[in-house]
Write a protein that holds these residues in place. Sequence first.
Motif, PDB file in Angstrom:
ATOM      1  N   VAL A  36       0.839  -1.200   0.000  1.00 52.81           N
ATOM      2  CA  VAL A  36       0.000   0.000   0.000  1.00 52.81           C
ATOM      3  C   VAL A  36       0.874   1.251   0.000  1.00 52.81           C
ATOM      4  CG1 VAL A  36      -1.622   1.344   1.406  1.00 52.81           C
ATOM      5  CG2 VAL A  36      -2.000  -1.104   1.042  1.00 52.81           C
ATOM      6  N   LEU A  37       1.882   1.265   0.851  1.00 55.81           N
ATOM      7  CA  LEU A  37       2.751   2.440   0.910  1.00 55.81           C
ATOM      8  C   LEU A  37       3.570   2.614  -0.360  1.00 55.81           C
ATOM      9  CD1 LEU A  37       3.867   2.352   4.620  1.00 55.81           C
ATOM     10  CD2 LEU A  37       2.509   4.097   3.492  1.00 55.81           C
ATOM     11  N   LEU A  38       3.961   1.519  -0.982  1.00 54.34           N
ATOM     12  CA  LEU A  38       4.671   1.617  -2.252  1.00 54.34           C
ATOM     13  C   LEU A  38       3.751   2.204  -3.317  1.00 54.34           C
ATOM     14  CD1 LEU A  38       7.282   1.105  -3.785  1.00 54.34           C
ATOM     15  CD2 LEU A  38       6.441  -1.173  -4.312  1.00 54.34           C
ATOM     16  N   GLY A  39       2.493   1.774  -3.334  1.00 55.57           N
ATOM     17  CA  GLY A  39       1.527   2.336  -4.269  1.00 55.57           C
ATOM     18  C   GLY A  39       1.316   3.824  -4.045  1.00 55.57           C
ATOM     19  N   ILE A  40       1.205   4.216  -2.791  1.00 48.43           N
ATOM     20  CA  ILE A  40       1.059   5.638  -2.467  1.00 48.43           C
ATOM     21  C   ILE A  40       2.308   6.409  -2.889  1.00 48.43           C
ATOM     22  CG2 ILE A  40       0.902   7.291  -0.548  1.00 48.43           C
ATOM     23  CD1 ILE A  40      -0.906   5.211   0.863  1.00 48.43           C
ATOM     24  N   ALA A  43       2.252   6.880  -6.555  1.00 48.10           N
ATOM     25  CA  ALA A  43       1.196   7.816  -6.960  1.00 48.10           C
ATOM     26  C   ALA A  43       1.580   9.268  -6.710  1.00 48.10           C
ATOM     27  CB  ALA A  43      -0.099   7.484  -6.233  1.00 48.10           C
ATOM     28  N   VAL A  44       2.245   9.528  -5.600  1.00 42.74           N
ATOM     29  CA  VAL A  44       2.626  10.907  -5.285  1.00 42.74           C
ATOM     30  C   VAL A  44       4.069  11.212  -5.674  1.00 42.74           C
ATOM     31  CG1 VAL A  44       0.914  11.163  -3.457  1.00 42.74           C
ATOM     32  CG2 VAL A  44       3.205  10.381  -2.898  1.00 42.74           C
ATOM     33  N   ASP A  45       4.724  10.265  -6.304  1.00 40.82           N
ATOM     34  CA  ASP A  45       6.077  10.427  -6.836  1.00 40.82           C
ATOM     35  C   ASP A  45       7.112  10.776  -5.762  1.00 40.82           C
ATOM     36  OD1 ASP A  45       7.848  10.238  -8.939  1.00 40.82           O
ATOM     37  OD2 ASP A  45       7.717  12.366  -9.436  1.00 40.82           O
ATOM     38  N   THR A  46       7.014  10.106  -4.624  1.00 44.20           N
ATOM     39  CA  THR A  46       8.004  10.249  -3.570  1.00 44.20           C
ATOM     40  C   THR A  46       8.084   8.927  -2.812  1.00 44.20           C
ATOM     41  OG1 THR A  46       8.731  11.494  -1.658  1.00 44.20           O
ATOM     42  CG2 THR A  46       6.360  11.193  -1.894  1.00 44.20           C
ATOM     43  N   THR A  47       9.263   8.631  -2.303  1.00 42.44           N
ATOM     44  CA  THR A  47       9.429   7.373  -1.571  1.00 42.44           C
ATOM     45  C   THR A  47       9.492   7.592  -0.065  1.00 42.44           C
ATOM     46  OG1 THR A  47      11.842   7.513  -1.788  1.00 42.44           O
ATOM     47  CG2 THR A  47      10.650   6.272  -3.490  1.00 42.44           C
ATOM     48  N   TYR A  50       7.151   5.331   2.245  1.00 44.23           N
ATOM     49  CA  TYR A  50       7.609   3.942   2.155  1.00 44.23           C
ATOM     50  C   TYR A  50       8.895   3.754   2.960  1.00 44.23           C
ATOM     51  CZ  TYR A  50       9.229  -0.411   0.011  1.00 44.23           C
ATOM     52  OH  TYR A  50       9.682  -1.679  -0.199  1.00 44.23           O
ATOM     53  N   LEU A  51       9.856   4.642   2.779  1.00 47.33           N
ATOM     54  CA  LEU A  51      11.137   4.512   3.483  1.00 47.33           C
ATOM     55  C   LEU A  51      10.982   4.691   4.985  1.00 47.33           C
ATOM     56  CD1 LEU A  51      13.528   6.372   1.028  1.00 47.33           C
ATOM     57  CD2 LEU A  51      13.304   3.913   1.397  1.00 47.33           C
ATOM     58  N   ILE A  52      10.114   5.586   5.405  1.00 51.19           N
ATOM     59  CA  ILE A  52       9.883   5.774   6.842  1.00 51.19           C
ATOM     60  C   ILE A  52       9.327   4.491   7.449  1.00 51.19           C
ATOM     61  CG2 ILE A  52       8.417   6.980   8.518  1.00 51.19           C
ATOM     62  CD1 ILE A  52       8.785   9.504   6.803  1.00 51.19           C
ATOM     63  N   TYR A  53       8.367   3.873   6.761  1.00 54.88           N
ATOM     64  CA  TYR A  53       7.788   2.627   7.267  1.00 54.88           C
ATOM     65  C   TYR A  53       8.838   1.512   7.311  1.00 54.88           C
ATOM     66  CZ  TYR A  53       4.844  -1.430   7.859  1.00 54.88           C
ATOM     67  OH  TYR A  53       4.303  -2.586   8.336  1.00 54.88           O
TER      68      TYR A  53
END
Length: 117
Positions: A36-40, A43-47, A50-53
């Motif tokens: 889910v976080l990778l998809g987000i 979608a918003v063109d930033t990692t 995802y990296l924080i998680y």
Amino acid sequence: MSWYLAVLKNYAGFSGRARRKEYWMYTLFNIIALAVLLGISVAVDTTIPYLIYVVAVIIPSLAVLVRRLHDTGRSGWWILLGVVPFGGIVLLVFSCLEGSNEVNEYGANPKLAPQGV
């Protein structure tokens, strides 16, 4: 979901034992959250989310794997197999094995202990 939250509650608990259900339910919800976080992130063109998680769950992921190894009667140092080629396959097999039924040096059988979950 309660298994996932139970692992996060025991954030850096490397002692004791974790049964297969605890390990695999945590892993399942972790993979879903990562997807889910990778998809987000795409979608918003930033990692950044995802990296924080990923950074936030490194320690509990290692801790639950160490406790899973303890349940099979192995030391947590076996986790270092993950850095050698094909060592991850060995860790996968160890995490799929049933834990020892009797008390071992890491504690009592978690299947026999009352679970609040």
